[in-house]
Design an enzyme around this catalytic site. Structure first.
Site, mmCIF file in Angstrom:
data_model
loop_
_atom_site.group_PDB
_atom_site.id
_atom_site.type_symbol
_atom_site.label_atom_id
_atom_site.label_comp_id
_atom_site.label_asym_id
_atom_site.label_seq_id
_atom_site.Cartn_x
_atom_site.Cartn_y
_atom_site.Cartn_z
ATOM 1 N N ASP A 134 103.445 -57.870 43.241
ATOM 2 C CA ASP A 134 102.321 -57.209 42.582
ATOM 3 C C ASP A 134 101.943 -55.958 43.372
ATOM 4 O OD1 ASP A 134 99.992 -56.481 41.312
ATOM 5 O OD2 ASP A 134 99.197 -58.509 41.182
ATOM 6 N N GLU A 177 100.540 -52.374 43.361
ATOM 7 C CA GLU A 177 99.685 -51.490 42.567
ATOM 8 C C GLU A 177 99.394 -50.195 43.341
ATOM 9 O OE1 GLU A 177 96.266 -53.682 41.137
ATOM 10 O OE2 GLU A 177 97.468 -55.472 40.837
ATOM 11 N N TYR A 235 94.840 -54.748 30.730
ATOM 12 C CA TYR A 235 93.390 -54.932 30.805
ATOM 13 C C TYR A 235 92.853 -53.966 31.854
ATOM 14 C CZ TYR A 235 95.542 -58.255 34.074
ATOM 15 O OH TYR A 235 96.366 -58.845 35.012
ATOM 16 N N ASP A 274 106.714 -63.315 42.826
ATOM 17 C CA ASP A 274 106.149 -62.256 41.981
ATOM 18 C C ASP A 274 105.659 -61.149 42.902
ATOM 19 O OD1 ASP A 274 104.956 -61.187 39.414
ATOM 20 O OD2 ASP A 274 103.146 -61.394 40.630
#
Length: 624
Positions: free
Chosen positions: A396, A398, A466, A394
């Site tokens: 990630d 950002e 979120y 995965d």
């Protein structure tokens, strides 16, 4: 205002007692499992006839290796102490060691016994080991100033790695393996066959038929050669095999993904271990785990926390199967516990997640050469020590071509280029996923990169729906951090789950490749007098680990929900105002996810849930 996807406690990268050995000067390097007593200062007794020192490279993972020396007294008199000396080629170094004091002068290395393992009776032997970087082949070996006189002598190099095994004739209970022979200067004697990292056979040829397997189960096979001096070489690259029948190891294609993040640092202050996934009842209700986080440094995937990941000895009371780790087993820590979890719950798949808020800065440099980046990550994920633990990767980041903790300006194509490179390297049999922004505003982060084009290479996206609003805006206004829909007075249009999902669909991402994100925590302010959203505040509310942040398991009792807005609960208690999801709001969000034909849901992260796993259960029940 910006979306702060999971900015909170990712930076808790801890150095622990077990890891500090790696940081000590080599003059003070001592055994991890022994005392810190200095080696004897008296001159060692000469090896004389019958004393040998034999070297073995027990593991090799490309950029590093594990080595072991065995000192054996084959004479008739006792040896009171021992010192082994050898030379390494330039660029080869010991990085950590155990059961000896190891020092060096340039490329010349010296290992001396500790206070408790120096005496060897006739016929007795002792070992010490170390991890290192470089090639790992010693020369010029001396034992107590004399020739080492053993197999594994300088000039007798260990064998090479055999070829990656090829699997054929796979049935419900058996598989046939073949591999290319290793090479050795004095000849290969035999091969060890490793299934899921454990030796299951020793054969003289380059083929082996394994049997007695379980139908519909994943296995990982590698091989290791041994020469005529009984030295073992590096382990081959592993091949993954799934036996036929049994309905397969994962969910049916029509089932929804139910994925949770497990953080490597959670085993420290939070005391949340892999075993808690079992005791909470969550293991039966999830399909996938993202293990967070590996780092991205120097253009490569790297280990996040070696001690937590694979070195920490887990005691019996914290172990998934009730069996504690031993000091000399090849794999410990969270990785071994995940291996045990998968053995007990074979439907669970585990992905290794790299990056996160704190460690996303390395992606920009890594993506200057996407193929090399993907190759480095593949080698780490498929390391023979833990290849069977992970079912994919995965990513990630950002955020690509946008700003998070750091800013990237690589261009909108960078996301597609990354996912294409990783799919090419990891192939069709591994999962390749990504955690992505939920900023659905016009010209926002979803618009900054080609998430639609990248989707063809991805199994799914974890859409981080979120942290839209929080107490980084210290004065407020108070608003839910994970709104499902728009609501009156929302501070920024597009900052809600429905807007993000709609925008991603419009960009060509199939609904089944989108997972809805759920936070197992709340965001809160203090100094608030208004119960409803939109009030002013004086700052972030106090939290257990950081201001403005608290786990659901705490908030459900300390500040129970007394209202809902945009599909998310909120609570006003005293002068504090919190927003968070409850079992009821999660079930409603899961119903919405099914209406949208999404692929499922994921959550951040396990330790925020109650001891009985009530939030995981809400996701499970809601996606039925």
């Amino acid at each position: 205002m910006r979306v702060r996807d999971r900015s909170r406690h990712r930076s808790r990268h801890r150095l622990t007692a077990g890891l500090t050995t790696l940081l000590l000067p080599f003059a003070t390097l001592v055994a991890l499992g022994g005392s810190a007593q200095a080696a004897p200062s008296a001159a060692p007794k000469a090896a004389a006839a019958g004393a040998t020192a034999t070297y073995q490279k027990t593991q090799d993972w490309g950029a590093g290796f594990e080595g072991k020396w065995t000192i054996k007294n084959t004479g008739t008199a006792s040896i009171s102490s021992w010192t082994v000396e050898w030379d390494f080629p330039a660029g080869t170094r010991v990085t950590s060691g155990w059961d000896a004091t190891i020092t060096n002068s340039a490329d010349h290395w010296t290992a001396k016994n500790l206070g408790w393992n120096g005496t060897l009776a006739p016929g007795a032997s002792v070992t010490f080991g170390f991890n290192g970087s470089g090639s790992g082949n010693p020369s010029g070996c001396k034992l107590n100033g004399e020739s080492c006189d053993g197999g594994g002598q300088p000039g007798d190099a260990p064998p090479s790695a055999p070829g990656t095994p090829t699997a054929s004739a796979v049935t419900d209970t058996s598989v046939k393996l073949d591999w290319k022979a290793a090479t050795d200067d004095k000849g290969v004697k035999n091969y060890d066959v490793l299934r899921d990292g454990t030796k299951v056979a020793t054969v003289t040829g380059t083929a082996y038929a394994d049997s007695g397997l379980t139908a519909g189960t994943d296995y990982s096979y590698s091989v290791q050669a041994r020469d005529t001096a009984d030295q073992t070489g590096p382990v081959s690259t592993a091949v993954k095999v799934r036996t036929t029948g049994g309905g397969g190891p994962g969910p049916d294609p029509g089932d929804k993904v139910k994925l949770g993040y497990f953080t490597n640092w959670g085993i420290y202050q939070r005391n949340y271990n892999v075993k808690n996934i079992v005791t909470s009842g969550s293991a039966e209700k999830i399909t996938h785990i993202n293990y967070a986080f590996g780092n991205v440094q120097g253009g490569k995937c790297t280990i996040g926390d070696a001690y937590a990941d694979y070195d920490k000895a887990v005691p019996a009371n914290l172990s998934v199967d009730g069996v504690g780790d031993t000091w000399d087993q090849p794999l410990r820590g969270n990785f071994n516990q995940l291996r045990k979890l998968k053995a007990k719950y074979p439907h669970i798949k585990v992905l290794w997640s790299f990056g996160g808020w704190t460690w996303s800065g390395g992606f920009t440099d890594a993506m200057k050469n996407p193929a090399a980046f993907a190759d480095s990550c593949y080698k780490l994920v498929e390391d023979p020590r833990w290849a069977d633990v992970f079912d994919g990767i995965d990513l990630d980041w950002e955020y690509p071509n946008a700003c998070g903790l750091t800013c990237d300006t690589s261009g909108p194509a960078v996301m597609k280029n990354m996912m294409q490179a990783f799919r090419a390297k990891f192939g069709a049999n591994n999962l390749v996923t990504a955690a992505i922004t939920a900023d659905g505003s016009d010209g926002g982060k979803i618009d900054a990169a080609d998430y639609g084009g990248a989707a063809q290479y991805t199994d799914w996206y974890n859409v981080m729906t979120y942290d839209f609003f929080g107490a980084w805006d210290a004065k407020g206004p108070t608003n839910p951090h994970s709104p499902l829909t728009d609501f009156p007075g929302i501070p920024k249009q597009g900052f809600n789950s429905a807007a993000a999902i709609a925008k991603l669909k419009a960009k060509g991402v199939p609904a089944k490749k989108l997972l809805l994100g759920i936070g197992f925590y709340g965001r809160g302010w203090t100094g608030v007098t208004q119960k409803e959203p939109g009030g002013t505040a004086t700052g972030p509310a106090a939290g257990t680990y950081e201001a403005g942040f608290e786990d659901y398991k705490v908030l459900k009792n300390s500040c129970p929900a007394n209202g809902t807005v945009a599909g998310t609960a909120y609570a006003h208690c005293g002068t504090n105002w919190w927003s968070y999801d409850t079992p009821a709001t999660i079930r409603a969000k899961m119903a919405w996810a099914k209406e949208q034909s999404l692929g499922g849901a994921f959550f951040w992260e396990f330790s925020g849930d109650t001891a009985s796993g009530e939030l995981v259960n809400a996701i499970h029940e809601g996606l039925k």
